[in-house]
Scaffold this motif. Structure first.
Motif, PDB file in Angstrom:
ATOM      1  N   GLY A 355       0.791  -1.221   0.000  1.00  8.83           N
ATOM      2  CA  GLY A 355       0.000   0.000   0.000  1.00  8.83           C
ATOM      3  C   GLY A 355       0.823   1.271   0.000  1.00  8.83           C
ATOM      4  N   LEU A 356       2.145   1.133   0.113  1.00 11.39           N
ATOM      5  CA  LEU A 356       3.032   2.291   0.138  1.00 11.39           C
ATOM      6  C   LEU A 356       3.736   2.523  -1.197  1.00 11.39           C
ATOM      7  CD1 LEU A 356       4.806   1.514   3.545  1.00 11.39           C
ATOM      8  CD2 LEU A 356       2.949   3.141   3.182  1.00 11.39           C
ATOM      9  N   GLN A 357       3.437   1.699  -2.196  1.00  7.68           N
ATOM     10  CA  GLN A 357       4.286   1.663  -3.379  1.00  7.68           C
ATOM     11  C   GLN A 357       3.817   2.499  -4.560  1.00  7.68           C
ATOM     12  OE1 GLN A 357       4.795  -2.509  -4.279  1.00  7.68           O
ATOM     13  NE2 GLN A 357       6.167  -2.844  -2.541  1.00  7.68           N
ATOM     14  N   SER A 358       2.620   3.080  -4.506  1.00  7.94           N
ATOM     15  CA  SER A 358       2.142   3.697  -5.745  1.00  7.94           C
ATOM     16  C   SER A 358       1.292   4.952  -5.579  1.00  7.94           C
ATOM     17  CB  SER A 358       1.318   2.672  -6.536  1.00  7.94           C
ATOM     18  OG  SER A 358       0.145   2.313  -5.812  1.00  7.94           O
ATOM     19  N   HIS A 359       0.983   5.374  -4.378  1.00  7.94           N
ATOM     20  CA  HIS A 359       0.035   6.476  -4.213  1.00  7.94           C
ATOM     21  C   HIS A 359       0.552   7.796  -4.787  1.00  7.94           C
ATOM     22  CE1 HIS A 359      -2.930   4.799  -0.989  1.00  7.94           C
ATOM     23  NE2 HIS A 359      -2.698   3.941  -1.968  1.00  7.94           N
ATOM     24  N   ILE A 360       1.791   8.147  -4.483  1.00  4.12           N
ATOM     25  CA  ILE A 360       2.324   9.399  -5.013  1.00  4.12           C
ATOM     26  C   ILE A 360       2.470   9.306  -6.531  1.00  4.12           C
ATOM     27  CG2 ILE A 360       4.255  11.024  -4.951  1.00  4.12           C
ATOM     28  CD1 ILE A 360       4.792  10.109  -2.082  1.00  4.12           C
ATOM     29  N   ARG A 361       2.959   8.161  -7.013  1.00  3.73           N
ATOM     30  CA  ARG A 361       3.127   7.989  -8.461  1.00  3.73           C
ATOM     31  C   ARG A 361       1.795   8.133  -9.186  1.00  3.73           C
ATOM     32  NH1 ARG A 361       6.800   6.216 -11.788  1.00  3.73           N
ATOM     33  NH2 ARG A 361       8.195   5.470 -10.148  1.00  3.73           N
ATOM     34  N   GLU A 362       0.744   7.505  -8.683  1.00  7.65           N
ATOM     35  CA  GLU A 362      -0.548   7.601  -9.357  1.00  7.65           C
ATOM     36  C   GLU A 362      -1.090   9.027  -9.313  1.00  7.65           C
ATOM     37  OE1 GLU A 362      -3.485   4.364  -8.883  1.00  7.65           O
ATOM     38  OE2 GLU A 362      -1.969   3.400  -7.615  1.00  7.65           O
ATOM     39  N   ALA A 363      -0.867   9.721  -8.202  1.00  6.08           N
ATOM     40  CA  ALA A 363      -1.323  11.112  -8.111  1.00  6.08           C
ATOM     41  C   ALA A 363      -0.628  11.976  -9.159  1.00  6.08           C
ATOM     42  CB  ALA A 363      -1.068  11.663  -6.711  1.00  6.08           C
ATOM     43  N   VAL A 364       0.659  11.715  -9.386  1.00  7.55           N
ATOM     44  CA  VAL A 364       1.433  12.516 -10.347  1.00  7.55           C
ATOM     45  C   VAL A 364       1.180  12.055 -11.777  1.00  7.55           C
ATOM     46  CG1 VAL A 364       3.772  13.098 -11.116  1.00  7.55           C
ATOM     47  CG2 VAL A 364       3.229  13.085  -8.673  1.00  7.55           C
ATOM     48  N   GLU A 365       1.331  10.757 -12.027  1.00  9.06           N
ATOM     49  CA  GLU A 365       1.350  10.260 -13.398  1.00  9.06           C
ATOM     50  C   GLU A 365      -0.029   9.919 -13.949  1.00  9.06           C
ATOM     51  OE1 GLU A 365       4.157   7.056 -13.540  1.00  9.06           O
ATOM     52  OE2 GLU A 365       5.889   8.393 -13.383  1.00  9.06           O
ATOM     53  N   VAL A 366      -0.959   9.536 -13.094  1.00 13.88           N
ATOM     54  CA  VAL A 366      -2.307   9.213 -13.562  1.00 13.88           C
ATOM     55  C   VAL A 366      -3.227  10.422 -13.429  1.00 13.88           C
ATOM     56  CG1 VAL A 366      -4.327   7.725 -13.248  1.00 13.88           C
ATOM     57  CG2 VAL A 366      -2.026   6.765 -12.995  1.00 13.88           C
ATOM     58  N   ALA A 367      -3.299  10.982 -12.220  1.00 10.97           N
ATOM     59  CA  ALA A 367      -4.219  12.103 -11.979  1.00 10.97           C
ATOM     60  C   ALA A 367      -3.705  13.409 -12.570  1.00 10.97           C
ATOM     61  CB  ALA A 367      -4.460  12.260 -10.489  1.00 10.97           C
ATOM     62  N   GLY A 368      -2.387  13.586 -12.617  1.00 15.41           N
ATOM     63  CA  GLY A 368      -1.825  14.824 -13.137  1.00 15.41           C
ATOM     64  C   GLY A 368      -1.660  15.911 -12.094  1.00 15.41           C
ATOM     65  N   ALA A 369      -1.407  15.526 -10.838  1.00 12.95           N
ATOM     66  CA  ALA A 369      -1.251  16.504  -9.763  1.00 12.95           C
ATOM     67  C   ALA A 369      -0.031  17.383 -10.007  1.00 12.95           C
ATOM     68  CB  ALA A 369      -1.114  15.794  -8.423  1.00 12.95           C
ATOM     69  N   GLU A 370      -0.191  18.683  -9.720  1.00 11.56           N
ATOM     70  CA  GLU A 370       0.913  19.632  -9.822  1.00 11.56           C
ATOM     71  C   GLU A 370       1.561  19.880  -8.469  1.00 11.56           C
ATOM     72  OE1 GLU A 370      -0.047  23.072 -12.529  1.00 11.56           O
ATOM     73  OE2 GLU A 370      -2.015  22.099 -12.458  1.00 11.56           O
ATOM     74  N   ARG A 371       0.858  19.552  -7.400  1.00 10.19           N
ATOM     75  CA  ARG A 371       1.433  19.589  -6.056  1.00 10.19           C
ATOM     76  C   ARG A 371       0.968  18.338  -5.310  1.00 10.19           C
ATOM     77  NH1 ARG A 371      -0.415  25.255  -4.891  1.00 10.19           N
ATOM     78  NH2 ARG A 371      -1.506  24.332  -3.121  1.00 10.19           N
ATOM     79  N   ILE A 372       1.797  17.877  -4.390  1.00 14.58           N
ATOM     80  CA  ILE A 372       1.485  16.718  -3.561  1.00 14.58           C
ATOM     81  C   ILE A 372       1.454  17.149  -2.104  1.00 14.58           C
ATOM     82  CG2 ILE A 372       2.330  14.483  -2.717  1.00 14.58           C
ATOM     83  CD1 ILE A 372       1.191  14.329  -5.513  1.00 14.58           C
ATOM     84  N   GLY A 373       0.353  16.832  -1.426  1.00 12.41           N
ATOM     85  CA  GLY A 373       0.234  17.124  -0.006  1.00 12.41           C
ATOM     86  C   GLY A 373       0.802  15.996   0.828  1.00 12.41           C
ATOM     87  N   HIS A 374       1.805  16.287   1.621  1.00 10.55           N
ATOM     88  CA  HIS A 374       2.485  15.353   2.527  1.00 10.55           C
ATOM     89  C   HIS A 374       3.606  14.597   1.812  1.00 10.55           C
ATOM     90  CE1 HIS A 374      -0.267  16.171   5.818  1.00 10.55           C
ATOM     91  NE2 HIS A 374      -1.272  15.998   4.972  1.00 10.55           N
ATOM     92  N   GLY A 375       3.282  13.609   0.978  1.00  6.25           N
ATOM     93  CA  GLY A 375       4.323  12.884   0.244  1.00  6.25           C
ATOM     94  C   GLY A 375       5.303  12.154   1.128  1.00  6.25           C
ATOM     95  N   VAL A 376       4.856  11.677   2.286  1.00  7.10           N
ATOM     96  CA  VAL A 376       5.773  11.093   3.272  1.00  7.10           C
ATOM     97  C   VAL A 376       6.269   9.711   2.869  1.00  7.10           C
ATOM     98  CG1 VAL A 376       5.958  10.327   5.679  1.00  7.10           C
ATOM     99  CG2 VAL A 376       4.782  12.453   5.140  1.00  7.10           C
ATOM    100  N   ASP A 377       5.458   8.934   2.159  1.00  6.27           N
ATOM    101  CA  ASP A 377       5.877   7.550   1.870  1.00  6.27           C
ATOM    102  C   ASP A 377       6.705   7.424   0.588  1.00  6.27           C
ATOM    103  OD1 ASP A 377       4.114   7.599  -0.279  1.00  6.27           O
ATOM    104  OD2 ASP A 377       2.803   6.019   0.479  1.00  6.27           O
ATOM    105  N   ILE A 378       7.282   8.532   0.118  1.00  4.67           N
ATOM    106  CA  ILE A 378       8.065   8.510  -1.118  1.00  4.67           C
ATOM    107  C   ILE A 378       9.177   7.473  -1.075  1.00  4.67           C
ATOM    108  CG2 ILE A 378       9.589  10.365  -0.293  1.00  4.67           C
ATOM    109  CD1 ILE A 378       8.476   9.795  -3.937  1.00  4.67           C
ATOM    110  N   VAL A 379       9.774   7.257   0.089  1.00  2.00           N
ATOM    111  CA  VAL A 379      10.922   6.344   0.181  1.00  2.00           C
ATOM    112  C   VAL A 379      10.513   4.890   0.029  1.00  2.00           C
ATOM    113  CG1 VAL A 379      12.308   7.918   1.565  1.00  2.00           C
ATOM    114  CG2 VAL A 379      10.737   6.353   2.716  1.00  2.00           C
ATOM    115  N   TYR A 380       9.207   4.603   0.087  1.00  2.00           N
ATOM    116  CA  TYR A 380       8.716   3.236  -0.098  1.00  2.00           C
ATOM    117  C   TYR A 380       8.124   3.018  -1.489  1.00  2.00           C
ATOM    118  CZ  TYR A 380       8.977   3.333   5.005  1.00  2.00           C
ATOM    119  OH  TYR A 380       9.407   3.463   6.297  1.00  2.00           O
TER     120      TYR A 380
END
Length: 508
Positions: A355-380
């Motif tokens: 559950g830590l492996q794709s949330h930021i990526r999907e927000a950026v690459e699928v949804a097209g987010a220009e900013r990410i709130g928190h982004g704490v699990d990036i290292v996972y």
């Protein structure tokens, strides 16, 4: 790619303009003030034990640009809510009583309708604040916020649950007078040298069509993109033609305008993000997202779309990929709409490692987010280095909320990924999240940033300017705010020079 390169070049140009303004406007003395401030700041963070008191003073004085991750109801302090409750002659239950439908610490907005026994359980605010009830008052402060949670051991729920539970006490009451609350937040921002806030005031309205909603609600978590689009298409078509939906969006925008009346001036500006809640049924989330996109597309005070709620919730985890596909669907229809998404507010142990492996990526690459709130699990994240490179190249900024991340996730100090973002060249901003619940402010967040991570003065200044560069203001507004921020720094550095010399600066 051309768009990304152009964006990077624009940011670089704006950065050069922003940092060159003080020197051009003030000449050699401004440069001297800058050097003195940098030297003084370096002395405060030097060694293993930074001078926390002096840093707090300096960070309070320092211009902080904007606060880009900000929840309105969570920004109001409990003491202010109690003042408002007194103004409205509401009361607060002092004990639980199932028979009387009384819940301890809950607000009663119709005390005149209570029976004798129930009314006796419901305290007026003067009674709440009576010194004889100090224990109840302190407990109420602790229940409605994070106050005292870390200071002593007690029987208590998990920190993240405690945090989100607080909104259940004041959430329904916090919307009684938005304008009053926004004026308070403006005054507080100006007092600590903040010139801009992007806040999440209220959720976007969601229309319903049970027949069309069924296909969306029946989508499986592993549904293909084609299947998702086939289910979303008819509901989207309905929403675009539905009079009730159009009226709901118009009323939503009017309510934002009414709340923001008199807020903007030459010293301060505020803009708003429309949002939906992750935990709702998929069709309701999509209908709310449509309204949010339509509100931003109207080009008034609502400048971006977001999604909120505990990211580790059952529905949030189950439907995360589906939600990102919803954003992607609507982004195709409304490409000018800006997105800042809560993503990666997770850490190891909260959810399974998968559950830590794709949330930021999907927000950026699928949804097209220009900013990410928190982004704490990036290292996972899966291929974290590739994702960091993508964020750097696209200029996707991360909203860093140090107090919130420490309390909700237990991630702080060297465990926080802010240094990873800095080392990899990913832009970030410092923000508050919910200052009233966390009982902090933006100056306090910057104090944590500089005392824990010791950025150079130039890097600190860059982070402050990022809070305007990566805002969702229009280009013209952004240029004006950057110019104003540079002027604020010229004044600040003159005062900081006097502070470093041991002589209080004369007010200008």
């Amino acid at each position: 790619m051309k768009k990304a390169i152009a964006s990077v070049l624009l940011c670089a140009l704006m950065a050069a303009l922003a940092f060159s303004v003080p020197a051009r406007a003030q000449g050699t003395p401004a440069r001297t003030d800058y050097q003195a401030t940098r030297h003084y700041y370096d002395s405060l963070i030097a060694g293993p034990n930074p001078n926390l008191a002096a840093l707090t003073l300096l960070m309070t004085m320092m211009p902080k640009g904007g606060d880009l991750h900000h929840h309105y109801s969570g920004a109001i302090y409990v003491e202010t809510f109690l003042d408002w409750i007194k103004q409205r002659a509401y009361c607060i239950y002092r004990a639980d009583n199932t028979e009387l439908k009384a819940n301890k610490f809950r607000i009663e907005t119709k005390p005149g309708d209570l029976g004798t026994a129930a009314r006796a359980l419901c305290l007026d605010i003067d009674q709440v604040r009576d010194p004889s009830r100090n224990d109840f008052y302190r407990e109420l402060l602790s229940r409605w916020s994070d106050k005292d949670f870390k200071d002593h051991f007690q029987q208590q729920v998990a920190p993240d649950q405690h945090f989100f539970d607080t909104f259940g006490y004041f959430g329904s009451f916090s919307d009684d007078d938005y304008n009053q609350g926004l004026r308070l937040l403006k005054a507080r921002a100006i007092a600590e040298n903040v010139q801009y806030i992007e806040t999440m005031l209220r959720s976007a309205p969601a229309s319903d069509n049970p027949a069309l909603a069924r296909a969306v609600n029946e989508l499986r978590p592993d549904a293909s993109p084609a299947r998702i689009e086939a289910a979303l298409g008819p509901l989207h078509e309905f929403l675009t033609r539905d009079d009730a939906t159009a009226k709901g969006v118009a009323a939503y925008l009017d309510s934002i305008d009414a709340a923001a009346a008199g807020i903007d001036d030459g010293e301060f500006k505020m803009r708003f993000q429309a949002y939906v809640v992750r935990s709702e049924q998929p069709a309701k989330v999509f209908a709310g997202l449509y309204s949010a996109f339509a509100a931003v597309n109207a080009r008034r005070r609502v400048v971006a779309v977001n999604i909120v709620g505990p990211e580790d919730g059952i529905v949030s985890m189950r439907d995360y990929s589906l939600h990102m596909r919803m954003f992607a669907f609507l982004k195709q229809k409304y490409p000018a709409v800006r997105l800042s998404l809560h993503a990666g507010e997770l850490t190891l142990g909260m959810v399974p490692p998968e559950g830590l492996q794709s949330h930021i990526r999907e927000a950026v690459e699928v949804a097209g987010a220009e900013r990410i709130g928190h982004g704490v699990d990036i290292v996972y994240e899966r291929d974290a280095l590739g994702l960091l490179r993508t964020m750097r190249e696209r200029g996707v900024a991360v909203e860093i909320n140090l107090t919130s991340n420490a309390f909700i996730l237990g991630v702080k100090n060297e465990a926080h990924p802010v240094l990873v973002y800095r080392q990899q060249g990913v832009p970030f901003v410092i923000s508050t999240d919910d200052a009233g619940v966390s009982r902090n402010n933006l100056s306090g967040e910057y104090m944590l940033y500089v005392s824990r991570y010791k950025p150079s003065y130039d890097a600190l200044k860059e982070t402050v300017f990022n809070s305007i560069r990566y805002s969702f203001l229009s280009d013209a507004e952004k240029a004006a705010e950057l110019k104003g921020l540079a002027q604020r720094f010229a004044v600040f550095e003159a005062r900081a020079r006097a502070l470093a010399n041991g002589a209080p600066a004369k007010p200008k």
